[in-house]
Design an enzyme around this catalytic site. Sequence first.
Site, mmCIF file in Angstrom:
data_model
loop_
_atom_site.group_PDB
_atom_site.id
_atom_site.type_symbol
_atom_site.label_atom_id
_atom_site.label_comp_id
_atom_site.label_asym_id
_atom_site.label_seq_id
_atom_site.Cartn_x
_atom_site.Cartn_y
_atom_site.Cartn_z
ATOM 1 N N ASP A 226 2.303 1.273 -13.224
ATOM 2 C CA ASP A 226 1.625 0.670 -12.381
ATOM 3 C C ASP A 226 2.177 -0.352 -11.799
ATOM 4 O OD1 ASP A 226 -0.996 1.717 -13.478
ATOM 5 O OD2 ASP A 226 -0.599 0.301 -15.145
ATOM 6 N N HIS B 183 -2.118 6.471 -8.903
ATOM 7 C CA HIS B 183 -1.586 5.633 -7.943
ATOM 8 C C HIS B 183 -2.724 5.144 -6.938
ATOM 9 C CE1 HIS B 183 2.545 6.938 -8.915
ATOM 10 N NE2 HIS B 183 2.385 8.285 -8.282
ATOM 11 N N THR B 184 -2.568 3.968 -6.657
ATOM 12 C CA THR B 184 -3.283 3.402 -5.555
ATOM 13 C C THR B 184 -2.635 3.439 -4.269
ATOM 14 O OG1 THR B 184 -4.315 1.939 -7.350
ATOM 15 C CG2 THR B 184 -4.943 1.806 -4.954
ATOM 16 N N THR C 46 -7.228 5.045 -13.348
ATOM 17 C CA THR C 46 -8.085 6.020 -13.954
ATOM 18 C C THR C 46 -9.274 5.232 -14.666
ATOM 19 O OG1 THR C 46 -6.116 7.203 -13.928
ATOM 20 C CG2 THR C 46 -8.010 8.072 -15.485
ATOM 21 N N THR C 47 -9.159 4.377 -15.605
ATOM 22 C CA THR C 47 -10.244 4.047 -16.570
ATOM 23 C C THR C 47 -10.945 2.773 -16.239
ATOM 24 O OG1 THR C 47 -8.522 2.898 -17.587
ATOM 25 C CG2 THR C 47 -8.800 5.065 -18.379
HETATM 26 P P1 GDP Z 1 1.529 2.926 -9.490
HETATM 27 O O1 GDP Z 1 0.930 3.720 -10.728
HETATM 28 O O2 GDP Z 1 2.961 2.815 -9.869
HETATM 29 O O3 GDP Z 1 1.496 3.609 -8.200
HETATM 30 O O4 GDP Z 1 0.804 1.595 -9.337
HETATM 31 P P2 GDP Z 1 -0.682 1.136 -8.992
HETATM 32 O O5 GDP Z 1 -0.837 1.924 -7.754
HETATM 33 O O6 GDP Z 1 -1.364 1.899 -10.177
HETATM 34 O O7 GDP Z 1 -0.586 -0.219 -9.068
HETATM 35 C C1 GDP Z 1 -0.267 -0.811 -8.071
HETATM 36 C C2 GDP Z 1 -1.287 -1.913 -7.423
HETATM 37 O O8 GDP Z 1 -0.757 -2.680 -6.637
HETATM 38 C C3 GDP Z 1 -2.027 -0.829 -6.443
HETATM 39 O O9 GDP Z 1 -3.501 -1.617 -6.335
HETATM 40 C C4 GDP Z 1 -1.462 -1.066 -5.109
HETATM 41 O O10 GDP Z 1 -2.396 -1.062 -4.013
HETATM 42 C C5 GDP Z 1 -0.817 -2.649 -5.401
HETATM 43 N N1 GDP Z 1 0.439 -3.106 -4.782
HETATM 44 C C6 GDP Z 1 1.550 -2.143 -4.413
HETATM 45 N N2 GDP Z 1 2.365 -3.058 -4.069
HETATM 46 C C7 GDP Z 1 1.618 -4.023 -3.694
HETATM 47 C C8 GDP Z 1 2.489 -5.615 -3.268
HETATM 48 O O11 GDP Z 1 3.666 -5.339 -2.880
HETATM 49 N N3 GDP Z 1 1.484 -6.520 -3.074
HETATM 50 C C9 GDP Z 1 0.177 -6.234 -3.850
HETATM 51 N N4 GDP Z 1 -0.619 -7.328 -3.447
HETATM 52 N N5 GDP Z 1 -0.423 -4.935 -4.043
HETATM 53 C C10 GDP Z 1 0.376 -4.093 -4.147
#
Ligand code: GDP
Length: 425
Positions: free
Chosen positions: A12, A40-41, A302-303
């Site tokens: 994350d 991933h988001t 996911t959860t």
């Molecule tokens: P991953 O599994 O490593 O891809 O991480 P996730 O996607 O689960 O978690 C990262 C979260 O942080 C997501 O909701 C992203 O949209 C958000 N995110 C990523 N980079 C940034 C950032 O620089 N700032 C903010 N505020 N949110 C971010």
Amino acid sequence: MVTAVVGANWGDEGKGKITDMLGEESDIIVRFQGGSNAGHTIVNDYGKFALHILPSGVFYNHTTSVIGNGVALNIPDLVKEIDGIVEKGVPKPKILVSDRAQIVMPYHVLFDKYEEERLAGKSFGSTKSGIAPFYSDKYAKIGVQVNELFDEVALGEKLEGVILKKNIMLEHLYHKPLIDIDELMATMKEYAQMIRPYVCDTGAFLYEAVQNGKRILLEGQLGSLKDPDHGIYPMVTSSSTLAGYGAVGAGVPPYEIKRIVTVVKAYSSAVGAGEFVSEILDEKEAEELRKRGGDGGEYGATTGRPRRMGWFDAVASRYGCRAQGATEVALTVLDVLGYLDELPVCVGYEIDGKFTKDFPTTGLLKKAKPVYETLPGWKTEIRGIKNYDDLPENCRKYIEFIEKEIGVPIKMVSNGPGRHEIIYR
Ligand code: GDP
């Protein structure tokens, strides 16, 4: 040339966003490990998406997405995810699935659930996607590769042998309904139809791509500390999360992986059980950061589970970068920290009265107490800033402090969830 995007922490870290960004300059994006257990988001022009099994390159017209042989492939999940993005207006992506990838079987998901129930309070906090039973079977050599779906007779014979053992466990250990071979074979038939359009020899495809100088991006899931060899065993995931494994799980020469972009989060978060030295123990303080964290709060993609929150852990992050072989770091979600008066950074652990900067094995990690150094906050919004020098001084000091502690150049600083919210250094 092959680039890997991987995580240095507990997952994350925001790898999805960095992969999405680097995907713009790539020809092929490959998932090489894990399954649909993490996610991933990604926020882009089509909307906000939680991807679990598809590589983050699916939003581009010019890229091919590859599900490599190292992946735990849940076929209905994959198809559902493809349909889901197409429904939201994304052009149908070009997807190739390795004929050697193994399939997450319906019983893997059930066994994951039953085992967590059985362990109750001592469970691993699994996402119950079947990943641990899947990889157990893979290495016990009773897994099913995608290509086997297309030889029904041989598959039927093999599965009869497999479920003989599974049914003994179901009956005597879990006291649950038994697997019926006819029902299972009917499901396999459906799986074969669903996956057929995507299947090919992705190893050969990638070999050719490397020969032709294509730009290949390997997309890792979770982070170093969840690696079964180098992480916080046994509270780890079941397949390697390291860039090095990318060579195996995608099928590319190890020496082609030249750039290893290791994503490090500006604070810490973790899901599930396991040692987490710099965890914020004050629930109010943790909730404040959780609420502000990521994009819409730190809750599992996911959860939906609330993530555990912590201060930046330089010990774990330096170790995590080393395990990845990081050539550069992308520091993410820095914008979230703008509300704090001061920021504790965990610069060492105290174990049995001794100070160390080395990340220890799990037994010692249980005894580790965080040693913090506190840096002043910058008390301002940094979203929208494009140039490093325009960041507030205390913010730059925080970045440079972290860079010194982890010993890898921070080349990108992410200050928002959007694709272009990035500062290059
Ligand atoms: P991953 O599994 O490593 O891809 O991480 P996730 O996607 O689960 O978690 C990262 C979260 O942080 C997501 O909701 C992203 O949209 C958000 N995110 C990523 N980079 C940034 C950032 O620089 N700032 C903010 N505020 N949110 C971010």
